[in-house]
Design a protein around this motif. Sequence first.
Motif, PDB file in Angstrom:
ATOM      1  N   SER A  80       0.833  -1.204   0.000  1.00  0.00           N
ATOM      2  CA  SER A  80       0.000   0.000   0.000  1.00  0.00           C
ATOM      3  C   SER A  80       0.870   1.257   0.000  1.00  0.00           C
ATOM      4  N   GLN A  81       1.936   1.229   0.806  1.00  0.00           N
ATOM      5  CA  GLN A  81       2.859   2.358   0.832  1.00  0.00           C
ATOM      6  C   GLN A  81       3.516   2.569  -0.526  1.00  0.00           C
ATOM      7  N   ARG A  82       3.891   1.460  -1.164  1.00  0.00           N
ATOM      8  CA  ARG A  82       4.524   1.540  -2.485  1.00  0.00           C
ATOM      9  C   ARG A  82       3.554   2.081  -3.527  1.00  0.00           C
ATOM     10  N   LEU A  84       0.966   4.003  -3.027  1.00  0.00           N
ATOM     11  CA  LEU A  84       0.757   5.424  -2.777  1.00  0.00           C
ATOM     12  C   LEU A  84       1.908   6.249  -3.337  1.00  0.00           C
ATOM     13  N   ALA A  85       3.136   5.769  -3.118  1.00  0.00           N
ATOM     14  CA  ALA A  85       4.310   6.482  -3.632  1.00  0.00           C
ATOM     15  C   ALA A  85       4.292   6.526  -5.159  1.00  0.00           C
ATOM     16  N   LEU A  86       3.934   5.404  -5.792  1.00  0.00           N
ATOM     17  CA  LEU A  86       3.893   5.364  -7.257  1.00  0.00           C
ATOM     18  C   LEU A  86       2.827   6.304  -7.802  1.00  0.00           C
ATOM     19  N   ALA A  87       1.693   6.387  -7.093  1.00  0.00           N
ATOM     20  CA  ALA A  87       0.633   7.298  -7.536  1.00  0.00           C
ATOM     21  C   ALA A  87       1.109   8.752  -7.470  1.00  0.00           C
ATOM     22  N   GLU A  88       1.814   9.104  -6.405  1.00  0.00           N
ATOM     23  CA  GLU A  88       2.323  10.471  -6.273  1.00  0.00           C
ATOM     24  C   GLU A  88       3.442  10.748  -7.264  1.00  0.00           C
ATOM     25  N   ILE A  89       4.232   9.736  -7.557  1.00  0.00           N
ATOM     26  CA  ILE A  89       5.285   9.896  -8.567  1.00  0.00           C
ATOM     27  C   ILE A  89       4.660  10.163  -9.938  1.00  0.00           C
ATOM     28  N   ASP A  90       3.546   9.483 -10.238  1.00  0.00           N
ATOM     29  CA  ASP A  90       2.844   9.719 -11.501  1.00  0.00           C
ATOM     30  C   ASP A  90       2.301  11.144 -11.573  1.00  0.00           C
ATOM     31  N   VAL A  91       1.830  11.660 -10.429  1.00  0.00           N
ATOM     32  CA  VAL A  91       1.367  13.043 -10.392  1.00  0.00           C
ATOM     33  C   VAL A  91       2.508  13.985 -10.749  1.00  0.00           C
ATOM     34  N   GLU A  92       3.670  13.749 -10.168  1.00  0.00           N
ATOM     35  CA  GLU A  92       4.831  14.600 -10.442  1.00  0.00           C
ATOM     36  C   GLU A  92       5.288  14.458 -11.891  1.00  0.00           C
ATOM     37  N   ARG A  93       5.206  13.250 -12.436  1.00  0.00           N
ATOM     38  CA  ARG A  93       5.603  13.027 -13.831  1.00  0.00           C
ATOM     39  C   ARG A  93       4.695  13.811 -14.788  1.00  0.00           C
ATOM     40  N   GLU A 137      13.419  12.284 -10.725  1.00  0.00           N
ATOM     41  CA  GLU A 137      14.072  11.763  -9.516  1.00  0.00           C
ATOM     42  C   GLU A 137      14.371  12.872  -8.522  1.00  0.00           C
ATOM     43  N   VAL A 138      14.860  13.998  -9.020  1.00  0.00           N
ATOM     44  CA  VAL A 138      15.194  15.115  -8.137  1.00  0.00           C
ATOM     45  C   VAL A 138      13.930  15.669  -7.474  1.00  0.00           C
ATOM     46  N   HIS A 139      12.862  15.849  -8.252  1.00  0.00           N
ATOM     47  CA  HIS A 139      11.623  16.387  -7.699  1.00  0.00           C
ATOM     48  C   HIS A 139      10.999  15.439  -6.675  1.00  0.00           C
ATOM     49  N   THR A 140      10.932  14.157  -6.995  1.00  0.00           N
ATOM     50  CA  THR A 140      10.307  13.214  -6.062  1.00  0.00           C
ATOM     51  C   THR A 140      11.147  13.037  -4.806  1.00  0.00           C
ATOM     52  N   ARG A 141      12.452  13.092  -4.943  1.00  0.00           N
ATOM     53  CA  ARG A 141      13.302  12.990  -3.753  1.00  0.00           C
ATOM     54  C   ARG A 141      13.087  14.203  -2.841  1.00  0.00           C
ATOM     55  N   ALA A 142      12.998  15.382  -3.455  1.00  0.00           N
ATOM     56  CA  ALA A 142      12.856  16.609  -2.671  1.00  0.00           C
ATOM     57  C   ALA A 142      11.457  16.772  -2.100  1.00  0.00           C
ATOM     58  N   GLU A 143      10.441  16.415  -2.867  1.00  0.00           N
ATOM     59  CA  GLU A 143       9.065  16.681  -2.453  1.00  0.00           C
ATOM     60  C   GLU A 143       8.410  15.511  -1.725  1.00  0.00           C
ATOM     61  N   LEU A 144       8.789  14.288  -2.088  1.00  0.00           N
ATOM     62  CA  LEU A 144       8.156  13.106  -1.500  1.00  0.00           C
ATOM     63  C   LEU A 144       9.083  12.303  -0.604  1.00  0.00           C
ATOM     64  N   GLY A 145      10.382  12.536  -0.743  1.00  0.00           N
ATOM     65  CA  GLY A 145      11.341  11.763   0.042  1.00  0.00           C
ATOM     66  C   GLY A 145      11.538  10.353  -0.461  1.00  0.00           C
ATOM     67  N   ILE A 147      12.665   7.723  -4.082  1.00  0.00           N
ATOM     68  CA  ILE A 147      13.323   7.629  -5.373  1.00  0.00           C
ATOM     69  C   ILE A 147      12.524   6.638  -6.218  1.00  0.00           C
ATOM     70  N   PRO A 148      12.101   7.001  -7.433  1.00  0.00           N
ATOM     71  CA  PRO A 148      11.222   6.133  -8.225  1.00  0.00           C
ATOM     72  C   PRO A 148      11.711   4.691  -8.376  1.00  0.00           C
ATOM     73  N   GLY A 149      13.002   4.496  -8.581  1.00  0.00           N
ATOM     74  CA  GLY A 149      13.492   3.139  -8.803  1.00  0.00           C
ATOM     75  C   GLY A 149      13.991   2.441  -7.568  1.00  0.00           C
ATOM     76  N   ASP A 150      13.740   3.006  -6.385  1.00  0.00           N
ATOM     77  CA  ASP A 150      14.290   2.429  -5.154  1.00  0.00           C
ATOM     78  C   ASP A 150      13.225   2.354  -4.063  1.00  0.00           C
ATOM     79  N   LEU A 151      12.032   1.917  -4.432  1.00  0.00           N
ATOM     80  CA  LEU A 151      10.957   1.766  -3.458  1.00  0.00           C
ATOM     81  C   LEU A 151      11.047   0.397  -2.777  1.00  0.00           C
ATOM     82  N   PRO A 152      10.625   0.288  -1.510  1.00  0.00           N
ATOM     83  CA  PRO A 152      10.713  -0.994  -0.803  1.00  0.00           C
ATOM     84  C   PRO A 152       9.850  -2.069  -1.451  1.00  0.00           C
TER      85      PRO A 152
END
Length: 239
Positions: A80-82, A84-93, A137-145, A147-152
């Motif tokens: 679920s955490q992953r 959610l992160a992917l959904a927010e990454i798509d928003v940023e993309r 990668e820079v935006h998601t790291r700064a805004e979401l904390g 990294i797109p390719g390094d999710l648990p």
Amino acid sequence: MSGDGSSRRAEIHHEHRDVSGGWLRPAVFGVMDGLVSNFALIAGVAGGTGDTGVIALAGMAGLAAGAFSMAGGEYVSVASQRELALAEIDVERRELQRHPEAEEEELARMYEAQGVEPALAAEVARQVSRNPGTALEVHTRAELGVIPGDLPSPWLAAGSSFVSFTVGAALPLVPYLLGIGSLVASALLSCASLFGAGVLVSTVTARSWWYSGLRQLVVGGVAAMLTYALGSLMGGIAL
């Protein structure tokens, strides 16, 4: 500095351990939870009955139920955490695709907030924004904390929880499985394991070995004593 015209490279003087992966927390929590919960369960049942067969059966049931529950819970939680992160990454993309200038300006402001001079911040943001993957990668790291390719991984978290809980929960059972029907033997082994597990955890944290070991010992010991007292009370009432 070498005289062959090659560019200089910064020396790497140290390396960091992985602090964002999905294995350490469920593994540590699984061992501790398995050891504490099953030791407390065994103590509680032993407080209510002297039947070693019943105590061993309760311990085995606690091990199986806890291991599957931990694995399932960790899988759903991390998945679920992953997601959610992917959904927010798509928003940023999508924002980077629709409003690249605004996102570049936002990145420049972030660099300025960190103390970079405005002109340099704008130039760095411009260069970063030229590569969509790097910009994301820079935006998601700064805004979401993240990294797109390094999710648990939920599978890694579930597997770590299952194995570690099973190991922890099996320790208080060992004396009973060996035919030593004594709560004292189980308690001594469990206390030593609690302290040892705490010491092991201290090797990957900043805590001292004795503090980490004593903390786990106290937490597990208190849980077992309270459960034993409750089991004795309920056993006395039932009798």
